[in-house]
Scaffold this motif. Sequence first.
Motif, PDB file in Angstrom:
ATOM      1  N   GLY A   1       0.891  -1.390  -0.057  1.00  0.00           N
ATOM      2  CA  GLY A   1      -0.028   0.000   0.078  1.00  0.00           C
ATOM      3  C   GLY A   1       0.852   1.374  -0.028  1.00  0.00           C
ATOM      4  N   PRO A   2       0.367   2.379  -0.182  1.00  0.00           N
ATOM      5  CA  PRO A   2       1.185   3.599  -0.136  1.00  0.00           C
ATOM      6  C   PRO A   2       1.712   3.949   0.925  1.00  0.00           C
ATOM      7  N   SER A   3       1.097   3.485   2.124  1.00  0.00           N
ATOM      8  CA  SER A   3       1.674   3.874   3.371  1.00  0.00           C
ATOM      9  C   SER A   3       1.820   2.729   4.422  1.00  0.00           C
ATOM     10  N   THR A   4       1.740   1.338   3.872  1.00  0.00           N
ATOM     11  CA  THR A   4       1.920   0.377   4.803  1.00  0.00           C
ATOM     12  C   THR A   4       3.000  -0.660   3.941  1.00  0.00           C
ATOM     13  N   TYR A   5       3.675  -1.358   4.952  1.00  0.00           N
ATOM     14  CA  TYR A   5       4.971  -2.476   4.456  1.00  0.00           C
ATOM     15  C   TYR A   5       4.362  -3.538   5.192  1.00  0.00           C
ATOM     16  N   GLY A   6       4.674  -4.894   4.336  1.00  0.00           N
ATOM     17  CA  GLY A   6       4.323  -6.140   5.012  1.00  0.00           C
ATOM     18  C   GLY A   6       2.928  -6.352   5.142  1.00  0.00           C
ATOM     19  N   VAL A   7       2.474  -7.666   4.653  1.00  0.00           N
ATOM     20  CA  VAL A   7       1.120  -7.756   4.822  1.00  0.00           C
ATOM     21  C   VAL A   7       0.174  -7.797   6.217  1.00  0.00           C
ATOM     22  N   GLU A   8       0.840  -7.975   7.168  1.00  0.00           N
ATOM     23  CA  GLU A   8       0.118  -7.619   8.221  1.00  0.00           C
ATOM     24  C   GLU A   8      -0.348  -6.333   8.568  1.00  0.00           C
ATOM     25  N   ALA A   9       0.474  -5.393   8.668  1.00  0.00           N
ATOM     26  CA  ALA A   9      -0.107  -4.023   8.734  1.00  0.00           C
ATOM     27  C   ALA A   9      -1.013  -3.447   7.455  1.00  0.00           C
ATOM     28  N   SER A  10      -0.572  -3.977   6.452  1.00  0.00           N
ATOM     29  CA  SER A  10      -1.645  -3.652   5.387  1.00  0.00           C
ATOM     30  C   SER A  10      -2.979  -4.390   5.522  1.00  0.00           C
ATOM     31  N   ALA A  11      -3.080  -5.620   6.048  1.00  0.00           N
ATOM     32  CA  ALA A  11      -4.291  -6.077   6.289  1.00  0.00           C
ATOM     33  C   ALA A  11      -5.172  -5.317   7.472  1.00  0.00           C
ATOM     34  N   GLN A  12      -4.298  -5.182   8.386  1.00  0.00           N
ATOM     35  CA  GLN A  12      -5.261  -4.268   9.402  1.00  0.00           C
ATOM     36  C   GLN A  12      -5.506  -2.718   9.104  1.00  0.00           C
ATOM     37  N   HIS A  13      -4.671  -2.374   8.331  1.00  0.00           N
ATOM     38  CA  HIS A  13      -5.180  -0.798   7.481  1.00  0.00           C
ATOM     39  C   HIS A  13      -6.294  -1.183   6.626  1.00  0.00           C
ATOM     40  N   TYR A  14      -6.439  -2.014   5.842  1.00  0.00           N
ATOM     41  CA  TYR A  14      -7.299  -2.004   4.687  1.00  0.00           C
ATOM     42  C   TYR A  14      -8.571  -3.030   5.341  1.00  0.00           C
ATOM     43  N   PHE A  15      -8.251  -3.746   6.042  1.00  0.00           N
ATOM     44  CA  PHE A  15      -9.486  -4.786   6.510  1.00  0.00           C
ATOM     45  C   PHE A  15      -9.838  -4.714   7.772  1.00  0.00           C
ATOM     46  N   SER A  16      -8.892  -4.025   8.818  1.00  0.00           N
ATOM     47  CA  SER A  16      -9.032  -3.981  10.167  1.00  0.00           C
ATOM     48  C   SER A  16      -9.204  -5.387  10.893  1.00  0.00           C
ATOM     49  N   HIS A  17      -8.150  -6.209  10.072  1.00  0.00           N
ATOM     50  CA  HIS A  17      -8.068  -7.579  10.939  1.00  0.00           C
ATOM     51  C   HIS A  17      -6.572  -8.183  10.406  1.00  0.00           C
ATOM     52  N   SER A  18      -6.161  -9.440  11.000  1.00  0.00           N
ATOM     53  CA  SER A  18      -5.013  -9.634  10.664  1.00  0.00           C
ATOM     54  C   SER A  18      -4.936 -10.443   9.340  1.00  0.00           C
ATOM     55  N   ALA A  19      -3.447 -10.557   9.103  1.00  0.00           N
ATOM     56  CA  ALA A  19      -3.273 -11.289   7.665  1.00  0.00           C
ATOM     57  C   ALA A  19      -3.647 -12.842   7.893  1.00  0.00           C
TER      58      ALA A  19
END
Length: 743
Positions: free
Chosen positions: A207-225
């Motif tokens: 994502g433009p402001s997230t790195y790694g799948v865990e932070a990105s999952a929490q950012h876009y979907f509000s749950h863990s990878a």
Amino acid sequence: MSKSSSRGRSLSSPAQVVAMLLVFLLLSTAGGVVAAGFAMPAVGVASAITKASAQMFDELPDDFNILEPSQVSVIKASDGTQITQFYAENRIVVSLDDISTNMQNAIVAVEDQRFYQHKGVDPTGIVRAIVSNASGGSQGASTLTQQYVRNILIEAGLQNDDDAAVAAAKAPTVARKLREIKYALTVEQKYSKQQILEGYLNIASFGPSTYGVEASAQHYFSHSAKELSVPEAALLAGLTNAPGMYDPVQSPERAKSRMDWVLQKMYEEEFISAEEYQAGLDTQIADLLKITDSVGGCGAAGSAAYFCEYVVGEIENSDIFGATEAERRQLLLRGGLEITTTLDTAKQAAADAAVQAYVPTGDPSNVKTALVSIEPGTGRIVAMSQNTNYGDATGSDPTATQISYSADYLHGGMESNGFQPGSAFKTFALAQWYQEGRSGYTVTNTTPRTFYFSDWTISCAPDIAPASWAPKNANNSENGRHTVVDNTALSINVGYAEMLVQMDVCSVTQLAADMGVTKANGDPIDPNPSVVLGGTETTPIAMANAYATFAAHGVYCTPVAIDSITDADGNEMSTPSANCKQVMSATAADQVTITLQSVMTSKGTGTAAALSGRPVAGKTGTTDEMDNAWFVGYTPQLATAIWAGHSDRYYAMNHQYIGGRYYATMYGADLPAPMFKTYMDAALANEPVMGFNQVSLGAGAPSSSNNSDDSAQARQTSAGGRHNQPDQQENTEDEHDDSDDED
């Protein structure tokens, strides 16, 4: 393990890799690419480049160490409550077991279908890219392992602030490709496919402001990878190619098209069924997104922002965390630290409430106030509050600031390093008085007179004494003869000048320095006699901590904001030490405490600071023109300093409304003292009542037949004794000194 429907072949030698790669590079980057049947001149050039590049390839180092990617550092209060987080890259590293199989399959399908067959470099993929690019397409040939290597090299450059290394890792050159290939081959020999996939999913940008799948999952979907569904995994896997272009928040239509393409790849590779494929196509972006923004830095710490700045200062200024400030900053931003601080959330809430009750943020008076609280005997900072919003001043919030009014410059404070403490500084002369074995019942001449150069003993700077100095009292009733205890309770200027003339001024400023009250550079305050009236600037945290030394029976501790730190692997790290040490005798410190209790009696200047049902000691402070007002006080469990004034320059606070109350005068007794009471009563509400040590104040203790003034002083030695607090104290404090008398 995830399956792939394609079957590639392994490389037989690095030479084959180099040959195929160079043909690909030649045909895809040179002008006039041929579509079919490689022309002999092109083949000849490729052969020549291959020979030269093979030598270059062999000269590259074989060693390649997997770098831990940057992770988010978290700052917590003492009870584990998160205050804020710091990161250069918003990333949370997790194990492959905590990443959904859907996500693993999606990234393999879209980035490297033969990931489980090749040895780091895929010749079949190179040929396919040659054909695609020769036909006018755009097809990459990098394997997932090569991409992982490239991300590691970029990350290493970022962590080392090495712009050249970052540029080299991204450069579209043969040298870069050769390096990636050799390192990819090395990685595949040292690590399993699962380890490589885990590393890639943790380091890549999703994502433009997230790195790694865990932070990105929490950012876009509000749950863990670990919980990613097929459509969610497809959406994230599609972002790696161009996170900004396919951002589902800013470009939902483009993101949907990319997600559908990933779903198609997953279906072709038999990672999902026809039903799952169709269900994914039917899923809309709006149905997936549940955005949770993650904001970092002290600006996200709310009312604890200024305490947060102190924590940052502790890290950036301590060689425990690196040889240079840049290294320490990188550790905070990228090290994945868990920092548990000394902040007490209940006391912080009490501090915020007290500050807002007396001088609300944005008050029309423009008066500023700061409160800081420290635990005696440990140096632990438990609360830090002020009546400003953290940030840069704006038209709608002109008083916002990132400057802490409590702290020193190295911890986010003012460059001038504080404010004049007025008569709150007298306590250091009192401490030295008792340190020299003198009595609290010594009678001094408090009638105003002129002190001359020859009157002073200033061993460390004999020429600094003024030719003459004529301090004044607040009113004539203070003239005459008063004991040291009287001088303290009533804050009599001339009485303290008389006490100081009997000592070496250098011993007073040195004792203050031993308790942390120094110049901005750490040197003792200049021993000008007028220092006893508090004309030299200091910080609320220095004053609170110095008074905590009296509460701790003469043990001084450097203020500390961090209880513990663990690194990204959970290992305990060293933290700045309080370095507690005895700086004055316990008896002298306890004598100071008993004497400062007199300030809260009916005759003292600090009546408004008397606490409900528990003993307290402290001192008021006011400066010239009533432009700074203080109260610094303590119980055995807690020491607190409160300052009120202006942050831009010194000007009077009297004859105006502040926080909805009219103040005809502005002594330390007027605003800081009642704020102190409000805060301390709340902060200590659930803590046991503790008394102070009872010690003799020396020879000449008054008997019951003495006058009422002396009897009042005798009564004040009773721990726990207190007096009713009037609604508005009659101000008798004599701290409005002429500016000519101050440093």
